[in-house]
Design a protein around this motif. Structure first.
Motif, PDB file in Angstrom:
ATOM      1  N   GLY A   1       0.813  -1.218   0.000  1.00  0.00           N
ATOM      2  CA  GLY A   1       0.000   0.000   0.000  1.00  0.00           C
ATOM      3  C   GLY A   1       0.844   1.266   0.000  1.00  0.00           C
ATOM      4  O   GLY A   1       0.508   2.252  -0.665  1.00  0.00           O
ATOM      5  N   THR A   2       1.943   1.252   0.734  1.00  0.00           N
ATOM      6  CA  THR A   2       2.837   2.409   0.751  1.00  0.00           C
ATOM      7  C   THR A   2       3.453   2.621  -0.614  1.00  0.00           C
ATOM      8  O   THR A   2       3.494   3.733  -1.136  1.00  0.00           O
ATOM      9  N   ARG A   3       3.919   1.553  -1.220  1.00  0.00           N
ATOM     10  CA  ARG A   3       4.522   1.674  -2.559  1.00  0.00           C
ATOM     11  C   ARG A   3       3.493   2.144  -3.585  1.00  0.00           C
ATOM     12  O   ARG A   3       3.806   2.939  -4.454  1.00  0.00           O
ATOM     13  N   LEU A   4       2.264   1.669  -3.431  1.00  0.00           N
ATOM     14  CA  LEU A   4       1.202   2.111  -4.331  1.00  0.00           C
ATOM     15  C   LEU A   4       0.918   3.604  -4.117  1.00  0.00           C
ATOM     16  O   LEU A   4       0.715   4.350  -5.077  1.00  0.00           O
ATOM     17  N   GLY A   5       0.937   4.057  -2.881  1.00  0.00           N
ATOM     18  CA  GLY A   5       0.711   5.457  -2.567  1.00  0.00           C
ATOM     19  C   GLY A   5       1.809   6.379  -3.071  1.00  0.00           C
ATOM     20  O   GLY A   5       1.601   7.581  -3.228  1.00  0.00           O
TER      21      GLY A   5
ATOM     22  N   TYR B   1      14.315   8.415  -0.832  1.00  0.00           N
ATOM     23  CA  TYR B   1      13.586   9.591  -0.368  1.00  0.00           C
ATOM     24  C   TYR B   1      12.711  10.122  -1.491  1.00  0.00           C
ATOM     25  O   TYR B   1      13.157  10.249  -2.630  1.00  0.00           O
ATOM     26  N   TYR B   2      11.451  10.430  -1.133  1.00  0.00           N
ATOM     27  CA  TYR B   2      10.452  10.869  -2.107  1.00  0.00           C
ATOM     28  C   TYR B   2       9.850  12.201  -1.675  1.00  0.00           C
ATOM     29  O   TYR B   2       9.805  12.525  -0.488  1.00  0.00           O
TER      30      TYR B   2
ATOM     31  N   VAL C   1      10.495   8.667   3.485  1.00  0.00           N
ATOM     32  CA  VAL C   1      11.657   7.797   3.388  1.00  0.00           C
ATOM     33  C   VAL C   1      11.135   6.368   3.282  1.00  0.00           C
ATOM     34  O   VAL C   1      10.209   5.973   3.992  1.00  0.00           O
ATOM     35  N   ILE C   2      11.706   5.605   2.370  1.00  0.00           N
ATOM     36  CA  ILE C   2      11.437   4.176   2.264  1.00  0.00           C
ATOM     37  C   ILE C   2      12.730   3.476   2.662  1.00  0.00           C
ATOM     38  O   ILE C   2      13.750   3.591   1.991  1.00  0.00           O
TER      39      ILE C   2
END
Length: 130
Positions: A17-21, A37-38, A52-53
């Motif tokens: 879900g985080t990656r999709l967001g 970092y995004y 941050v991922i």
């Protein structure tokens, strides 16, 4: 990492879900530990949202100080452009070692046998009658 752990476990890295967001968000950098970092969109104060991922376990102490500054809007541009180069005498940031075998243990700690150095005689214990 298996597909089920990607969907359900947030402590082992970003979930599905985080990656999709993050779709449509701009990746602005990567640190020496491999964290990504995004930036994209705005928060309720009109500032750019930043993420941050983590590369591995989700542990905030694994974010280097320069990227911490960027995440918390202390600097406007990414650290490579906004900060001076690292001085050769500066030590690299380390993650929090509490709970690991590398954690600091003072003399007398139970893990080290529980024996500490004897007092030098300059200490006198307090008693209520004194």
């Amino acid at each position: 990492m298996g597909i089920l752990s990607t969907i359900f476990t947030w402590w082992n890295g970003a979930t599905f879900g985080t990656r999709l967001g993050l779709s449509g968000k701009k990746q602005v950098g990567e640190d020496d530990l491999g964290n990504l970092y995004y930036e994209g969109g705005t928060d309720m104060h009109g500032r750019a949202r930043r993420w941050v991922i983590y590369n591995g376990a989700n542990d905030a102490s694994r974010v280097p100080p320069e990227w911490f500054s960027w995440l918390h809007h202390q600097i406007d541009d990414v650290p490579d452009r906004a900060l001076p180069p690292v001085r050769r005498w500066e030590k690299p940031a380390t993650a929090n070692l509490t709970g690991t075998a590398l954690a600091y243990r003072p003399p007398g700690a139970l893990d080290l046998g529980g024996a500490r150095v004897r007092a030098t005689g300059d200490y006198e214990a307090w008693t209520p009658d004194a």
